[in-house]
Write a protein that holds these residues in place. Structure first.
Motif, PDB file in Angstrom:
ATOM      1  N   ASN A 116      19.837  52.814 -22.798  1.00 54.26           N
ATOM      2  CA  ASN A 116      18.939  53.402 -21.779  1.00 54.26           C
ATOM      3  C   ASN A 116      19.139  52.818 -20.381  1.00 54.26           C
ATOM      4  O   ASN A 116      18.177  52.546 -19.672  1.00 54.26           O
ATOM      5  CB  ASN A 116      17.466  53.224 -22.194  1.00 54.26           C
ATOM      6  CG  ASN A 116      17.187  53.909 -23.517  1.00 54.26           C
ATOM      7  OD1 ASN A 116      16.981  53.236 -24.520  1.00 54.26           O
ATOM      8  ND2 ASN A 116      17.209  55.212 -23.539  1.00 54.26           N
ATOM      9  N   ASN A 145      17.703  63.164 -26.770  1.00 53.75           N
ATOM     10  CA  ASN A 145      17.440  61.800 -26.312  1.00 53.75           C
ATOM     11  C   ASN A 145      18.687  60.927 -26.312  1.00 53.75           C
ATOM     12  O   ASN A 145      18.901  60.123 -27.215  1.00 53.75           O
ATOM     13  CB  ASN A 145      16.339  61.144 -27.143  1.00 53.75           C
ATOM     14  CG  ASN A 145      14.997  61.768 -26.821  1.00 53.75           C
ATOM     15  OD1 ASN A 145      14.741  62.143 -25.669  1.00 53.75           O
ATOM     16  ND2 ASN A 145      14.166  61.921 -27.814  1.00 53.75           N
ATOM     17  N   LYS A 151      14.953  56.558 -19.874  1.00 56.00           N
ATOM     18  CA  LYS A 151      14.050  57.431 -20.650  1.00 56.00           C
ATOM     19  C   LYS A 151      13.483  58.578 -19.804  1.00 56.00           C
ATOM     20  O   LYS A 151      13.250  59.676 -20.288  1.00 56.00           O
ATOM     21  CB  LYS A 151      12.916  56.597 -21.248  1.00 56.00           C
ATOM     22  CG  LYS A 151      13.457  55.624 -22.297  1.00 56.00           C
ATOM     23  CD  LYS A 151      12.348  55.064 -23.154  1.00 56.00           C
ATOM     24  CE  LYS A 151      12.924  54.340 -24.357  1.00 56.00           C
ATOM     25  NZ  LYS A 151      12.977  52.902 -24.266  1.00 56.00           N
TER      26      LYS A 151
END
Ligand SMILES: C[S@@+](CC[C@H](N)C(=O)[O-])C[C@H]1O[C@@H](n2cnc3c(N)ncnc32)[C@H](O)[C@@H]1O
Length: 397
Positions: A116, A145, A151
């Motif tokens: 991330n 995702n 995020k």
């Protein structure tokens, strides 16, 4: 051997690109996502004179260190090479490769995050679907995702997944610690963003290069320094590892009178070193980046730095104590190599995202010797790696 042939092999080793290496009748085969000691059924996908590539059909005996892959489009997207390996093993493979290439003995690859980390993503739109283009085929891959993305980028992507996107071609999402920018391209003069901004925190929206909502640029902050980011300007994709990289550049550069920041982008490195040098010059070919660099200069009230828009080869022999070079993947041109070899400069700090062109350029910079090299895992989980080197002028030894 031909494409489509199937074999059962034992993987002998791993390369730094995340491939397993097998041999069939002494011919090398790189098997994507395979690990040392695994027994695997493979299918040949590509052959050339020196080696073949293959994909896994079935893992008969998995490695003890194999990790569960937590991404549903891993093999279709092609962006990640190390989701099947522990992080330490990825770092070890990359470091071994760098140490082999440069004859160095780096003990640790610098990194602050595993997942991330990406602050920018480019999504393509085809047949009303949004996703990445597959690395190999350019086919659209819908994601679920992405483990590399910040995020907030995944959340905005998921919002778009449920929308009618028929007039749009591409959406780029960029985030900083506090702000978000959308850069939309499409066959339309208008985009109704009411719902988009209602459900997501968005600070800036561009449509076909025109600002249609919010701020012209978003801002990233490192320590006390503010960096503006315009839609097309280069900015490092991994904020936390960018700090590690810039701190290493600062350490290697030290202090002095004059600093040249060649391929300066938006002036980020020069500005980061503003207190270490009396006079700093940045050279960069991209006009928008120079505009951005000058905004960064005024945002931070700096008056010891100036930026020039032009090719790196306009550099002059101007008694620089230190020259920083941070070229694109293709490395330095022969003209720039010649100019650097003839400078009266004690040190070059070379930042590179391509170890192969870095190696070539260090050999060509024959008036300098490699004093030190460090490696930053800027692009965790992918095959890419960033290096930073200190080169010193031979007659100053
Ligand atoms: C890897 S980026 C480095 C940017 C900056 N140092 C940073 O850390 O954000 C390389 C930069 O080189 C610029 N560039 C590419 N070719 C160039 C050339 N021939 N002369 C000057 N700059 C060039 C690109 O526009 C890009 O901004």
């Amino acid at each position: 051997m031909k494409i489509g042939d199937k074999y059962t092999v034992i993987i002998e080793d791993n390369d730094s690109n995340g491939n397993g290496i097998a041999r069939i009748n002494n011919f090398v085969v790189f098997v994507s996502y395979a690990l040392k000691d695994e027994k695997i059924e493979i299918e040949i996908t590509n052959i050339n004179k020196r080696f073949a590539n293959a994909k896994i059909i079935n893992i008969i005996k998995p490695s003890k260190i194999r990790q569960e892959i937590k991404c549903s489009c891993y093999d279709k997207c092609g962006g990640c090479n190390f989701l099947h390996t522990p992080f330490d093993y990825e770092k070890k493979l990359k470091l071994n490769e760098i140490n082999k290439l440069f004859g160095s003995n780096i003990k640790e690859i610098l990194t602050n995050n595993e997942y991330n980390y990406r602050n920018k993503a480019t999504f393509h739109i085809k047949n009303n679907k949004i996703g990445y283009f597959s690395e190999k085929t350019n086919e659209l891959v819908e994601i679920n995702n992405c483990l590399l993305l910040d995020k907030r980028i995944n959340d905005i992507y998921n919002y778009f997944k449920g929308q009618n996107l028929s007039d749009l071609d591409e959406i780029i999402i960029r985030v900083t610690n506090r702000e978000t920018m959308l850069i939309i391209d499409g066959n339309t003069l208008k985009y109704n963003y009411d719902d988009l901004i209602k459900y997501n925190n968005i600070d800036s929206i561009y449509l076909n290069d025109k600002l249609i909502y919010g701020k012209a640029y978003i801002v990233e902050e490192i320590n006390d320094i503010k960096y503006s980011i315009y839609p097309n300007a280069f900015f490092q994709v991994n904020y936390e590892n960018m700090i590690l990289l810039y701190n290493k550049v600062k350490e290697y550069a030290g202090t002095g009178n004059k600093l040249l920041d060649l391929y300066c982008g938006t002036g980020t490195i020069g500005i980061y070193l503003k207190d270490n040098f009396k006079e700093i010059t940045g050279i960069e070919i991209n006009k928008e980046s120079i505009l951005n660099a000058n905004i960064n200069k005024s945002l931070n009230h700096i008056n010891n730095i100036h930026f020039i828009c032009g090719d790196a080869s306009i550099l002059k022999n101007d008694c620089y104590d230190v020259v920083i070079v941070d070229p694109p993947r293709s490395g330095l041109s022969s003209k720039v190599i010649n100019l650097l070899n003839n400078l009266d400069t004690k040190k070059i700090v070379y930042v590179s995202c391509n170890p192969k062109t870095l190696k070539r350029d260090i050999e060509l910079l024959n008036n300098y010797i490699l004093k030190s090299i460090e490696c930053v895992n800027m692009f965790n989980k992918t095959k890419h790696v960033e290096c930073v080197c200190l080169l010193e002028r031979k007659y100053y030894e």
